[in-house]
Design a protein around this motif. Structure first.
Motif, PDB file in Angstrom:
ATOM      1  N   ILE A 103       0.852  -1.192   0.000  1.00 29.85           N
ATOM      2  CA  ILE A 103       0.000   0.000   0.000  1.00 29.85           C
ATOM      3  C   ILE A 103       0.890   1.246   0.000  1.00 29.85           C
ATOM      4  O   ILE A 103       1.675   1.437   0.933  1.00 29.85           O
ATOM      5  CB  ILE A 103      -0.916   0.033   1.247  1.00 29.85           C
ATOM      6  N   LEU A 153      -6.319  -9.233   0.604  1.00 26.68           N
ATOM      7  CA  LEU A 153      -7.611  -8.553   0.672  1.00 26.68           C
ATOM      8  C   LEU A 153      -8.665  -9.520   0.174  1.00 26.68           C
ATOM      9  O   LEU A 153      -8.489 -10.172  -0.858  1.00 26.68           O
ATOM     10  CB  LEU A 153      -7.612  -7.313  -0.229  1.00 26.68           C
ATOM     11  N   VAL A 182      -9.381  -7.423   5.372  1.00 29.79           N
ATOM     12  CA  VAL A 182      -7.941  -7.633   5.263  1.00 29.79           C
ATOM     13  C   VAL A 182      -7.694  -8.933   6.012  1.00 29.79           C
ATOM     14  O   VAL A 182      -8.221  -9.121   7.106  1.00 29.79           O
ATOM     15  CB  VAL A 182      -7.158  -6.498   5.977  1.00 29.79           C
ATOM     16  N   TYR A 218      -2.954  -1.901  10.235  1.00 29.31           N
ATOM     17  CA  TYR A 218      -3.282  -1.953   8.813  1.00 29.31           C
ATOM     18  C   TYR A 218      -4.631  -1.280   8.534  1.00 29.31           C
ATOM     19  O   TYR A 218      -4.767  -0.520   7.578  1.00 29.31           O
ATOM     20  CB  TYR A 218      -3.333  -3.400   8.314  1.00 29.31           C
ATOM     21  N   GLN A 255      -4.177   2.440   8.786  1.00 23.92           N
ATOM     22  CA  GLN A 255      -3.471   3.012   7.630  1.00 23.92           C
ATOM     23  C   GLN A 255      -4.382   3.045   6.404  1.00 23.92           C
ATOM     24  O   GLN A 255      -4.372   4.012   5.645  1.00 23.92           O
ATOM     25  CB  GLN A 255      -2.207   2.192   7.316  1.00 23.92           C
ATOM     26  N   LEU A 256      -5.158   1.998   6.215  1.00 26.47           N
ATOM     27  CA  LEU A 256      -6.087   1.985   5.076  1.00 26.47           C
ATOM     28  C   LEU A 256      -7.144   3.072   5.239  1.00 26.47           C
ATOM     29  O   LEU A 256      -7.492   3.763   4.276  1.00 26.47           O
ATOM     30  CB  LEU A 256      -6.751   0.604   4.957  1.00 26.47           C
ATOM     31  N   SER A 257      -7.643   3.236   6.469  1.00 22.99           N
ATOM     32  CA  SER A 257      -8.685   4.246   6.706  1.00 22.99           C
ATOM     33  C   SER A 257      -8.160   5.651   6.400  1.00 22.99           C
ATOM     34  O   SER A 257      -8.902   6.496   5.900  1.00 22.99           O
ATOM     35  CB  SER A 257      -9.215   4.156   8.137  1.00 22.99           C
ATOM     36  N   ARG A 300      -6.357   6.341   4.067  1.00 25.79           N
ATOM     37  CA  ARG A 300      -6.377   6.451   2.608  1.00 25.79           C
ATOM     38  C   ARG A 300      -7.799   6.304   2.059  1.00 25.79           C
ATOM     39  O   ARG A 300      -7.991   6.026   0.874  1.00 25.79           O
ATOM     40  CB  ARG A 300      -5.446   5.384   2.014  1.00 25.79           C
ATOM     41  N   ILE A 317      -9.950   3.939   2.687  1.00 26.13           N
ATOM     42  CA  ILE A 317     -10.388   2.545   2.460  1.00 26.13           C
ATOM     43  C   ILE A 317     -10.788   1.963   3.812  1.00 26.13           C
ATOM     44  O   ILE A 317      -9.941   1.837   4.712  1.00 26.13           O
ATOM     45  CB  ILE A 317      -9.242   1.695   1.850  1.00 26.13           C
ATOM     46  N   LYS A 341     -11.964  -1.100   5.901  1.00 25.77           N
ATOM     47  CA  LYS A 341     -12.063  -2.571   5.902  1.00 25.77           C
ATOM     48  C   LYS A 341     -12.143  -3.069   7.330  1.00 25.77           C
ATOM     49  O   LYS A 341     -11.808  -2.350   8.276  1.00 25.77           O
ATOM     50  CB  LYS A 341     -10.806  -3.179   5.259  1.00 25.77           C
TER      51      LYS A 341
END
Ligand code: SF4
Length: 172
Positions: free
Chosen positions: A58, A67, A72, A92, A95-97, A99, A101, A103
């Protein structure tokens, strides 16, 4: 001093042992640790033979195992370090949130044949933020924190480094 980037494994080590985090990030004595990374990769291949999106990098910043729809996924051999595994997954998800995203996480423990669902919320988001800051503070230290025996020590790549040296010092 500039802060070092903190990744998922770093956060896991931060929970397990702050001295280990320091030694690992300074690249000290990594042979056994590489074996463990290889074991993890093999386990990953066995666990996710049909998932197309495996080992996703990522933003060039961190890798996630897989994914799978809204999840995840991570696979672990056993749940012995569940707290550290949970924190890694939360890292993780966090970090996705950042951006955009959103999950949820699933951690599968192969030995126990059990899967845990992890959901990021306001409370544990703050715990992740604090852990990242805490890990960065550890890495600012000029020398590693003192060895403190934890159950994990005997499996740790730094066991001899920590305790053989300690015995030598006492013998001296
Ligand atoms: S042997 Fe124990 S004290 Fe030393 S780095 Fe590993 S977990 Fe930490």
């Amino acid at each position: 001093m500039q802060h070092q980037t903190i990744g998922g494994v770093d956060i896991q080590y931060y929970v397990v042992c702050k001295r280990k985090l320091w030694l690992y990030k300074k690249g000290i004595g990594m042979e056994e640790e590489s074996d463990r990374v290889m074991q993890g990769k093999v386990l990953h291949e066995i666990a996710y033979p049909r998932l197309l999106q495996k080992e996703i990098l990522i933003d060039g910043a961190f890798k996630i195992d897989a994914l799978d729809g809204e999840y995840v996924r991570e696979v672990k051999i056993s749940s012995k370090m569940q707290k550290a595994d949970t924190m890694q997954m939360l890292y993780y998800l966090y970090q996705l949130s950042l951006r955009g995203i959103n999950k949820k996480g699933l951690i599968s423990y192969t030995k126990e044949k059990r899967t845990e669902e992890i959901v990021l919320n306001d409370d544990n988001r703050q715990v992740v933020v604090d852990a990242i800051e805490g890990a960065q503070n550890i890495l600012q230290l000029p020398s590693p924190p003192k060895a403190k025996k934890v159950p994990y020590c005997k499996k740790c790549a730094y066991y001899e480094f920590c305790y053989v040296l300690e015995v030598d010092e006492h013998d001296a």
